[in-house]
Enzyme design. Structure first.
Site, PDB file in Angstrom:
ATOM      1  N   LYS A  94     -19.078 -15.207   1.381  1.00 10.19           N
ATOM      2  CA  LYS A  94     -20.539 -15.096   1.503  1.00 10.19           C
ATOM      3  C   LYS A  94     -21.195 -14.381   0.332  1.00 10.19           C
ATOM      4  O   LYS A  94     -20.609 -13.480  -0.261  1.00 10.19           O
ATOM      5  CB  LYS A  94     -20.878 -14.329   2.776  1.00 10.19           C
ATOM      6  CG  LYS A  94     -20.511 -15.089   4.024  1.00 10.19           C
ATOM      7  CD  LYS A  94     -20.853 -14.264   5.233  1.00 10.19           C
ATOM      8  CE  LYS A  94     -20.706 -15.102   6.500  1.00 10.19           C
ATOM      9  NZ  LYS A  94     -21.092 -14.343   7.679  1.00 10.19           N
ATOM     10  N   GLY A 143      -9.532  -8.163  -1.007  1.00 14.38           N
ATOM     11  CA  GLY A 143      -8.262  -8.374  -0.324  1.00 14.38           C
ATOM     12  C   GLY A 143      -7.732  -9.786  -0.474  1.00 14.38           C
ATOM     13  O   GLY A 143      -6.548  -9.987  -0.777  1.00 14.38           O
ATOM     14  N   GLY A 194     -13.417  -3.299   0.199  1.00 11.12           N
ATOM     15  CA  GLY A 194     -14.776  -2.788   0.353  1.00 11.12           C
ATOM     16  C   GLY A 194     -15.085  -1.699  -0.657  1.00 11.12           C
ATOM     17  O   GLY A 194     -16.182  -1.647  -1.224  1.00 11.12           O
ATOM     18  N   ARG A 250       0.828  -1.218   0.000  1.00 13.13           N
ATOM     19  CA  ARG A 250       0.000   0.000   0.000  1.00 13.13           C
ATOM     20  C   ARG A 250       0.856   1.259   0.000  1.00 13.13           C
ATOM     21  O   ARG A 250       0.457   2.281  -0.564  1.00 13.13           O
ATOM     22  CB  ARG A 250      -0.934  -0.002   1.198  1.00 13.13           C
ATOM     23  CG  ARG A 250      -2.114  -0.914   0.964  1.00 13.13           C
ATOM     24  CD  ARG A 250      -3.093  -0.849   2.084  1.00 13.13           C
ATOM     25  NE  ARG A 250      -4.315  -1.564   1.723  1.00 13.13           N
ATOM     26  CZ  ARG A 250      -5.163  -2.069   2.594  1.00 13.13           C
ATOM     27  NH1 ARG A 250      -4.945  -1.933   3.879  1.00 13.13           N
ATOM     28  NH2 ARG A 250      -6.241  -2.700   2.180  1.00 13.13           N
TER      29      ARG A 250
HETATM   30  P1  ADP Z   1     -12.177 -11.128  -0.986  1.00 13.15           P
HETATM   31  O1  ADP Z   1     -11.397 -10.632   0.196  1.00 13.15           O
HETATM   32  O2  ADP Z   1     -11.308 -11.494  -2.129  1.00 13.15           O
HETATM   33  O3  ADP Z   1     -13.316 -10.239  -1.349  1.00 13.15           O
HETATM   34  P2  ADP Z   1     -13.809 -12.726   0.714  1.00 13.15           P
HETATM   35  O4  ADP Z   1     -13.321 -11.975   1.881  1.00 13.15           O
HETATM   36  O5  ADP Z   1     -15.218 -12.559   0.317  1.00 13.15           O
HETATM   37  O6  ADP Z   1     -12.851 -12.496  -0.531  1.00 13.15           O
HETATM   38  O7  ADP Z   1     -13.626 -14.276   0.981  1.00 13.15           O
HETATM   39  C1  ADP Z   1     -12.384 -14.839   1.203  1.00 13.15           C
HETATM   40  C2  ADP Z   1     -12.536 -16.014   2.101  1.00 13.15           C
HETATM   41  O8  ADP Z   1     -13.433 -16.938   1.544  1.00 13.15           O
HETATM   42  C3  ADP Z   1     -11.220 -16.750   2.255  1.00 13.15           C
HETATM   43  O9  ADP Z   1     -10.831 -16.659   3.594  1.00 13.15           O
HETATM   44  C4  ADP Z   1     -11.545 -18.158   1.863  1.00 13.15           C
HETATM   45  O10 ADP Z   1     -10.958 -19.106   2.713  1.00 13.15           O
HETATM   46  C5  ADP Z   1     -13.043 -18.198   1.993  1.00 13.15           C
HETATM   47  N1  ADP Z   1     -13.622 -19.279   1.190  1.00 13.15           N
HETATM   48  C6  ADP Z   1     -13.479 -19.516  -0.111  1.00 13.15           C
HETATM   49  N2  ADP Z   1     -14.121 -20.639  -0.445  1.00 13.15           N
HETATM   50  C7  ADP Z   1     -14.684 -21.131   0.661  1.00 13.15           C
HETATM   51  C8  ADP Z   1     -15.480 -22.261   0.968  1.00 13.15           C
HETATM   52  N3  ADP Z   1     -15.828 -23.134   0.035  1.00 13.15           N
HETATM   53  N4  ADP Z   1     -15.871 -22.450   2.239  1.00 13.15           N
HETATM   54  C9  ADP Z   1     -15.513 -21.582   3.184  1.00 13.15           C
HETATM   55  N5  ADP Z   1     -14.792 -20.489   2.972  1.00 13.15           N
HETATM   56  C10 ADP Z   1     -14.376 -20.262   1.727  1.00 13.15           C
HETATM   57 MG    MG Z   2     -11.729 -10.671   2.297  1.00 16.22          MG
END
Ligand code: ADP
Ligand code: MG
Length: 623
Positions: A197, A353, A376, A36
């Protein structure tokens, strides 16, 4: 969406407040990932090498309004100093006389970092007084903290209504990359959404469904869609209360002809931990006590073929629990496909992230078109929302604003008057205008530029003849933001508004049409609600600022030069005005306006401090 950036003003000798996102991970008082900090180097180096006096500000962690020694920015300042090869001191507090003194002592080409803004609860409350205190440190505001642009805080929004507000180079890159996903993306266009989610990404899904040809779902969020398809997911992460929404999204996709790819086979594990038992199964046959942790080989093949011809891809959210290497195959495979696509010329933007971390882990960061630095913020952007920290930055005018509706009449000669507040003027400045057209109509600029626009000195000074309507605010004074903000309309009238309007009928008549368009383009003008007196005074902020600029210290030499330029402009304007159908922009870049900027540029390019230019400025900072 196109914003004016640090390239659009002359930073020499200006005090520039730069909101950066230095919210980096720390361990034992050391920065463990400086991406960053590096991401904002181009902006910082640009300003320093121009001879600006740079005040950097950031938050770090969540101190919630209390001083926490573990969240001090000293380690960040040290890392920044290393990267710049130039000492960047960190103040003990964002406020206070010590900090004010330190800011006064910053020399051109130097930078200082304020202590963690969130040690003050006022920051996150967007407290006007806190914003005014921050604004009093500078002439110009720059936001390079895309990661906090979705938060309306004092340092991201409040301050931007008190100073002319520009985007940093990182902010510009983020806006460009993310806009390219929403505004006229090249097709075929695919969105890959994974992660934990559905709930956090529902609005993004909804918005992207109106744009994409292919929607690929993976990660934990795909489980909720499997439920919506009537499948069972055992003990997998899933949101049972979101099943209806998931079903509605699938229906919407079908209606719009969007190809949806959902897992057909998955890796299931007894526990979501390292060293646990796992196997691949069809998505229809998930045992009740197992967890889906990744997609299977067949699904990856489907994903690969769905992506075969794509020209644009947005990826947000890992495909599996990638933190555990055996469950990271899907995520790694998708990252590799996307890196290849980007290398083959497709636009590939990765946000989130964890997704970005996954790409970085594989060493594929530089292969992608863009990795967003804001989790976000990038999600909210993709939802189609206007982020408050971006909305407040000056817009670059659209080309349609260029043509004026009627020929510009000849204008009265402009006289540069001595500035009543010359002692307060920040630094000698010569026509710090970009060659481009203005960002805002004067009216809309006024709604945002409180203190400077309401500067009585500026209001009484005739505008230079060739000054464009609504040119971006180039600050002339360093007066504390709060004082002028609170001026009443009558005070302004007393200070000279009537005089101004009496003296400038032609200019006033000439501007409304373009001003109105600019205001509506900016969507933020509140000029309509303003009393007439305020409006009339407000119509000239940019020009007024320009006059003030010309009246700056060293005044004698510069004002004389400026006078000559004004006379030259006047002569040129008078010659052309009867025959030429001119736009404000055309005027700005007309030969008559050039002498000032021409004189300015060599100096601007070679500030006194150029010999001390940081090493990082000489080579492109690594990203
Ligand atoms: P980003 O930060 O890229 O937006 P998120 O924060 O929404 O992504 O989600 C990332 C998390 O999702 C990771 O910690 C990963 O372990 C979890 N994840 C991915 N696939 C699964 C799954 N099938 N079951 C549970 N957690 C999952
Ligand atoms: Mg995340």
């Amino acid at each position: 969406m196109d914003k004016l950036t640090v390239r659009d003003f002359d930073a020499r000798d200006k005090r520039v407040f730069v909101r950066v996102d230095f919210n980096v991970p720390l361990e034992d008082g050391r920065v463990t990932d400086d991406s960053r900090i590096r991401a904002s180097l181009p902006t910082i180096v640009h300003l320093m090498s121009q001879g600006a006096r740079v005040v950097l500000a950031s938050h770090l962690g969540r101190p919630e309004g209390k001083v926490q020694d573990g969240l001090r920015l000293r380690p960040v300042g040290e890392r920044l100093s290393l990267l710049l090869r130039r000492n960047v001191p960190v103040t003990g507090d964002a406020l206070g006389p010590g900090t004010e003194d330190a800011i006064k002592r910053i020399r051109p080409g130097e930078a200082l970092l304020l202590e963690n803004l969130r040690f003050h609860a006022a920051e996150e409350k967007n407290d006007p007084q806190f914003a005014a205190a921050l604004a009093s440190y500078a002439d110009i505001y720059v936001n390079d903290a895309f990661g906090t642009a979705h938060r309306a805080h004092a340092s991201t929004v409040g301050i931007a209504s008190l100073l002319p507000a520009y985007a940093g180079l990182l902010m510009e890159r983020e806006i460009r990359a993310l806009s390219s996903l929403l505004e006229e993306p090249e097709h075929p266009y695919a969105a890959i959404l994974g992660g934990a989610k559905v709930s956090g990404k529902l609005k993004v899904l909804d918005n992207l469904l109106t744009k994409v040809d292919v929607l690929i779902l993976g990660g934990g969020m795909a489980n909720t869609f499997l439920l919506a398809q009537g499948k069972s997911v055992g003990k997998s992460l899933a949101e049972h209360d979101m099943v209806e929404e998931a079903r509605a999204l699938l229906a919407k996709a079908e209606k719009r002809g969007v190809q949806v790819v959902l897992p057909v086979d998955v890796i299931v594990a007894k526990e979501v931990t390292r060293g646990t038992e796992y196997k691949t199964l069809p998505a229809e046959k998930i045992p009740a006590s197992w967890h889906i942790v990744d997609v299977g080989k067949q699904t990856l093949d489907l994903i690969e073929s769905a992506l075969r011809d794509v020209r644009t891809v947005v990826w947000n959210g890992p495909i599996g629990v990638f933190e555990i290497p055996v469950f990271g195959a899907g995520t790694r495979h998708v990252a590799r496909i996307l890196a290849d696509k980007a290398q083959a010329g497709a636009t590939v933007v990765v946000g989130g992230g964890d997704s970005v971390a996954a790409v970085q882990q594989q060493g594929l960061a530089s292969s992608m078109t863009h990795l967003s630095t804001g989790g976000g913020a990038s999600l909210e952007f993709l939802e189609g929302r206007e982020l408050p920290g971006i909305a407040v930055l000056l817009d670059r005018p659209k080309p349609t604003l260029v043509r004026a509706e009627s020929p510009a009449p000849a204008e009265p000669p402009r006289v540069f008057r001595p500035a009543p507040r010359a002692s307060e003027l920040a630094a000698p400045t010569r026509t710090p205008m970009p060659a481009k057209a203005p960002a805002k109509s004067p009216a809309s600029a006024t709604t945002r530029g409180g203190p400077m626009n309401e500067n009585p000195a500026a209001a009484t000074t005739p505008a230079p003849s060739a000054a464009p309507a609504g040119k971006p605010a180039a600050p002339a004074t360093r007066k504390p933001a709060g004082s002028a903000t609170r001026r009443t309309a009558s005070a302004k009238r007393k200070a000279g508004a009537p005089k101004t309007s009496a003296r400038k009928p032609a200019a006033t008549k000439r501007k409304p049409a373009s001003a109105k368009r600019a205001a509506s383009a900016g969507k933020r003008s509140t000029a309509k609600r303003k009393p007439a007196a305020t409006k009339s005074a407000a119509r000239k902020p940019a020009t007024a600022r320009k006059s003030a600029t010309a009246r700056k210290p060293a005044a004698s030499r510069k004002a004389a030069t400026a006078k000559k330029a004004a006379t030259a402009r006047k002569a040129a304007t008078a010659k052309k005005s009867t025959t030429t159908r001119k736009s404000t922009t055309t005027k700005k870049s007309s030969p008559a306006r050039k002498p000032a900027s021409a004189r300015k540029s060599p100096a601007a390019k070679k500030p006194a401090s150029s010999a001390r230019r940081p090493a990082a400025a000489k080579k492109k900072p690594r990203r």
